[in-house]
Write a protein that holds these residues in place. Structure first.
Motif, PDB file in Angstrom:
ATOM      1  N   THR A 149      40.603 -37.434  20.678  1.00 36.87           N
ATOM      2  CA  THR A 149      40.250 -36.048  20.944  1.00 36.87           C
ATOM      3  C   THR A 149      40.348 -35.760  22.437  1.00 36.87           C
ATOM      4  N   GLN A 150      40.177 -34.499  22.796  1.00 34.33           N
ATOM      5  CA  GLN A 150      40.166 -34.092  24.206  1.00 34.33           C
ATOM      6  C   GLN A 150      39.130 -34.897  24.987  1.00 34.33           C
ATOM      7  N   GLN A 151      37.911 -34.995  24.444  1.00 40.19           N
ATOM      8  CA  GLN A 151      36.843 -35.692  25.144  1.00 40.19           C
ATOM      9  C   GLN A 151      37.159 -37.167  25.330  1.00 40.19           C
ATOM     10  N   GLN A 152      37.768 -37.776  24.323  1.00 35.33           N
ATOM     11  CA  GLN A 152      38.100 -39.200  24.422  1.00 35.33           C
ATOM     12  C   GLN A 152      39.154 -39.455  25.501  1.00 35.33           C
ATOM     13  N   TRP A 153      40.126 -38.540  25.639  1.00 35.34           N
ATOM     14  CA  TRP A 153      41.119 -38.701  26.706  1.00 35.34           C
ATOM     15  C   TRP A 153      40.461 -38.535  28.081  1.00 35.34           C
ATOM     16  N   GLU A 154      39.492 -37.638  28.164  1.00 35.79           N
ATOM     17  CA  GLU A 154      38.769 -37.478  29.428  1.00 35.79           C
ATOM     18  C   GLU A 154      37.957 -38.728  29.742  1.00 35.79           C
ATOM     19  N   ASN A 155      37.376 -39.326  28.691  1.00 32.57           N
ATOM     20  CA  ASN A 155      36.614 -40.562  28.895  1.00 32.57           C
ATOM     21  C   ASN A 155      37.507 -41.712  29.367  1.00 32.57           C
ATOM     22  N   VAL A 156      38.770 -41.679  28.948  1.00 34.09           N
ATOM     23  CA  VAL A 156      39.724 -42.708  29.369  1.00 34.09           C
ATOM     24  C   VAL A 156      40.002 -42.610  30.872  1.00 34.09           C
ATOM     25  N   GLY A 157      39.960 -41.361  31.412  1.00 31.02           N
ATOM     26  CA  GLY A 157      40.191 -41.217  32.844  1.00 31.02           C
ATOM     27  C   GLY A 157      41.067 -40.047  33.239  1.00 31.02           C
ATOM     28  N   PHE A 158      41.430 -39.183  32.275  1.00 33.66           N
ATOM     29  CA  PHE A 158      42.255 -38.032  32.582  1.00 33.66           C
ATOM     30  C   PHE A 158      41.392 -36.797  32.809  1.00 33.66           C
ATOM     31  N   SER A 159      41.908 -35.859  33.586  1.00 32.21           N
ATOM     32  CA  SER A 159      41.175 -34.622  33.832  1.00 32.21           C
ATOM     33  C   SER A 159      41.195 -33.760  32.575  1.00 32.21           C
ATOM     34  N   GLU A 160      40.409 -32.702  32.597  1.00 35.79           N
ATOM     35  CA  GLU A 160      40.350 -31.806  31.435  1.00 35.79           C
ATOM     36  C   GLU A 160      41.717 -31.199  31.135  1.00 35.79           C
ATOM     37  N   LYS A 161      42.416 -30.732  32.176  1.00 34.86           N
ATOM     38  CA  LYS A 161      43.742 -30.127  31.978  1.00 34.86           C
ATOM     39  C   LYS A 161      44.757 -31.154  31.499  1.00 34.86           C
ATOM     40  N   GLN A 162      44.675 -32.366  32.044  1.00 33.97           N
ATOM     41  CA  GLN A 162      45.615 -33.413  31.641  1.00 33.97           C
ATOM     42  C   GLN A 162      45.381 -33.839  30.200  1.00 33.97           C
ATOM     43  N   ALA A 163      44.114 -33.935  29.806  1.00 33.98           N
ATOM     44  CA  ALA A 163      43.787 -34.289  28.422  1.00 33.98           C
ATOM     45  C   ALA A 163      44.330 -33.225  27.473  1.00 33.98           C
ATOM     46  N   ALA A 164      44.169 -31.951  27.847  1.00 39.94           N
ATOM     47  CA  ALA A 164      44.697 -30.858  27.021  1.00 39.94           C
ATOM     48  C   ALA A 164      46.218 -30.929  26.935  1.00 39.94           C
ATOM     49  N   ALA A 165      46.859 -31.294  28.041  1.00 43.28           N
ATOM     50  CA  ALA A 165      48.325 -31.403  28.060  1.00 43.28           C
ATOM     51  C   ALA A 165      48.806 -32.532  27.155  1.00 43.28           C
ATOM     52  N   ILE A 166      48.076 -33.639  27.122  1.00 38.18           N
ATOM     53  CA  ILE A 166      48.433 -34.768  26.250  1.00 38.18           C
ATOM     54  C   ILE A 166      48.383 -34.340  24.790  1.00 38.18           C
ATOM     55  N   LEU A 167      47.343 -33.591  24.424  1.00 35.87           N
ATOM     56  CA  LEU A 167      47.213 -33.121  23.038  1.00 35.87           C
ATOM     57  C   LEU A 167      48.318 -32.118  22.698  1.00 35.87           C
ATOM     58  N   LYS A 168      48.666 -31.248  23.657  1.00 35.67           N
ATOM     59  CA  LYS A 168      49.745 -30.290  23.413  1.00 35.67           C
ATOM     60  C   LYS A 168      51.078 -31.009  23.233  1.00 35.67           C
ATOM     61  N   TYR A 169      51.285 -32.057  24.015  1.00 34.09           N
ATOM     62  CA  TYR A 169      52.517 -32.835  23.896  1.00 34.09           C
ATOM     63  C   TYR A 169      52.590 -33.513  22.526  1.00 34.09           C
ATOM     64  N   LYS A 170      51.449 -34.030  22.058  1.00 31.99           N
ATOM     65  CA  LYS A 170      51.415 -34.650  20.728  1.00 31.99           C
ATOM     66  C   LYS A 170      51.782 -33.622  19.660  1.00 31.99           C
ATOM     67  N   ASN A 171      51.210 -32.419  19.756  1.00 31.07           N
ATOM     68  CA  ASN A 171      51.523 -31.371  18.790  1.00 31.07           C
ATOM     69  C   ASN A 171      52.991 -30.969  18.870  1.00 31.07           C
ATOM     70  N   TYR A 172      53.535 -30.971  20.082  1.00 30.40           N
ATOM     71  CA  TYR A 172      54.947 -30.645  20.276  1.00 30.40           C
ATOM     72  C   TYR A 172      55.842 -31.641  19.541  1.00 30.40           C
ATOM     73  N   LEU A 173      55.387 -32.899  19.474  1.00 30.73           N
ATOM     74  CA  LEU A 173      56.160 -33.934  18.776  1.00 30.73           C
ATOM     75  C   LEU A 173      55.996 -33.861  17.261  1.00 30.73           C
ATOM     76  N   GLY A 174      55.124 -32.979  16.790  1.00 33.08           N
ATOM     77  CA  GLY A 174      54.906 -32.845  15.352  1.00 33.08           C
ATOM     78  C   GLY A 174      53.585 -33.415  14.887  1.00 33.08           C
ATOM     79  N   GLY A 175      52.678 -33.723  15.840  1.00 34.49           N
ATOM     80  CA  GLY A 175      51.361 -34.218  15.456  1.00 34.49           C
ATOM     81  C   GLY A 175      51.188 -35.709  15.595  1.00 34.49           C
ATOM     82  N   SER A 176      52.215 -36.400  16.082  1.00 36.34           N
ATOM     83  CA  SER A 176      52.124 -37.847  16.250  1.00 36.34           C
ATOM     84  C   SER A 176      52.979 -38.278  17.438  1.00 36.34           C
TER      85      SER A 176
END
Length: 440
Positions: A149-176
């Motif tokens: 999730t967004q929060q888990q990516w932030e816990n890993v060490g990414f900023s809020e915007k970067q975590a959101a970008a990672i999730l958007k990129y995943k969705n861009y790939l079709g959800g995986s």
């Protein structure tokens, strides 16, 4: 003799002045801070650049560099997605609005390091780190990034915007993310961050053949498989069957027992559980039934219908107006009726009677009977164009959500629907379904 000598001297001086003036350079045109100027008297307006930092340019300056208004909007949006600053030429080049030709034209003038891991550069500019405030990657066990999730990516060490970008990129790939290779291509993940994460990623090294299409099909079948359910009746296996990992299922149950005294009372209670992403909640929402004694005794079992309730004239009741109770009256069981209502709600209404047969677990013979008896008026069904459809509608509609991020991405710089269809490269059968909900 004297006059002849003066004449020779005067001629020499005049010639010298002409030569001097002809060799005097014209003043150099002033180069604006935008990094580009057009020679005032140039017929073809050939561009001449000076060095610039892409992080300093506003919309007008990007357009001076030769980008269209739409392309400029894409560049600025992309910049925000990567954390507000471009950290390298490599990252800037990945922006969809920057063609290979345009990048080659600008490359030597860009004041950025080649890659995020390059040595700090000094052009009176600070070096931008890909992960600023939280540069250390915190990970200690293997994980599937598709489930983070967004929060888990932030816990890993990414900023809020970067975590959101990672999730958007995943969705861009079709959800995986599909593979480590595809995960590595995410533009907000620097070389050092990837090296720290790679040993823990539960992904294959490379993308399997037809992986993207397989992911799409699996997710479509998963979406169809949802039936009406009471979240208070689910154990860990029940939550896992809905697509959650073992750890996520345990968190949901623990959240219900500790924070809610053992019971979900409202949809908001479910939505607040941090392991249930907004996208997942919207996917499940149409199928959630709260405050039932037991699904086995109520929703699934067909209740007795009073004489008054059985008086529905199905030949005059529109398919888009049929209620759950009326579907039970017609003969469908609770699961099929719940799936019918849920699927219709997510579509925004049926526009073709054949869509009734797409309802998961529906009795085919009963569905055919219903389609032959009940009328259907699709005129009130919500429709849009690919260029003006709301993002929330694209992301939740069953026919569009797997292409939603691509549509949103491409339409920024290509508002032409024909080009969008070309870019998203969907199969003819999927395109046919999508066009049913688009304006002519």
């Amino acid at each position: 003799m004297k006059s002849k000598l003066w004449f020779i001297i005067l001629a020499v001086l005049t010639a010298s002045a002409v030569i001097f003036l002809s060799k005097t350079p014209e003043p150099s045109p002033e180069i604006p801070e935008s990094g580009v100027y057009f020679p005032e008297n140039s017929a073809d307006k050939t561009q001449m650049y000076t060095k610039f930092n892409p992080n300093d340019l506003n919309a007008e300056q990007w357009q001076v560099l030769g980008f269209s208004e739409k392309q400029t909007a894409t560049i600025l949006k992309y910049k925000n997605m990567v954390g507000g600053t471009f950290v390298s030429k490599e990252q800037f080049k990945k922006c969809y609005a920057v063609s290979d030709e345009k990048y080659a034209e600008l490359e030597s003038y860009i004041l950025l390091p080649e890659t995020a891991s390059s040595p700090n550069y000094s052009q009176n500019r600070p070096f931008y780190s890909p992960v600023s405030a939280k540069s250390k990657i915190n990970i200690s066990e293997k994980f599937n990034p598709d489930q983070y999730t967004q929060q888990q990516w932030e816990n890993v060490g990414f900023s809020e915007k970067q975590a959101a970008a990672i999730l958007k990129y995943k969705n861009y790939l079709g959800g995986s993310f599909i593979s480590k290779e595809k995960f590595r291509e995410c533009f907000v993940i620097g070389d050092e961050q990837y090296k720290a994460l790679a040993p823990y990623l539960l992904l294959p090294e490379y993308q399997p053949e037809n992986a993207t299409e397989k992911t799409r099909i699996i997710k479509q079948e998963s979406a169809k498989s949802h039936t009406i359910f009471d979240p208070n009746e689910l154990d860990a296996e029940g939550w896992k069957a809905l697509g959650f990992s073992e750890k996520q299922a345990a968190v949901i149950i623990n959240y219900k027992n500790r924070n809610l005294k053992g019971k979900f009372s409202t949809l908001e209670d479910i939505q607040k559980c941090f392991v249930i992403s907004p996208e997942k909640f919207e996917e499940l929402k149409p199928f959630i039934v709260l405050n039932t004694e037991s699904l086995n005794n109520t929703a699934v079992a067909t209740p007795k219908i009073s004489p008054k309730a059985s008086a529905t004239n199905f030949s005059k009741t529109d398919i888009n107006e049929l209620t759950y109770q009326q579907l039970l009256e017609f003969g469908f069981d609770g699961k099929a009726a719940g799936s019918f209502i849920g699927f219709r709600k997510k579509l925004g209404g049926f526009v073709d009677k054949n869509q009734v047969f797409e309802v998961f677990d529906i009795d085919r013979s009963l569905a055919e009977k219903l389609a032959s008896i009940s009328p259907l008026n699709p005129s009130l069904v919500e429709k849009h164009t690919l260029t003006d459809a709301p993002e929330s509608w694209l992301k939740t509609h069953p026919y569009f959500r797997y292409s939603a991020d691509k549509i949103i991405y491409y339409r920024i710089s290509n508002p032409d629907e024909k080009k969008i269809w070309k870019f998203i490269k969907t199969k003819p059968e999927y395109e046919r379904k999508m066009r049913m909900y688009l304006k002519d």
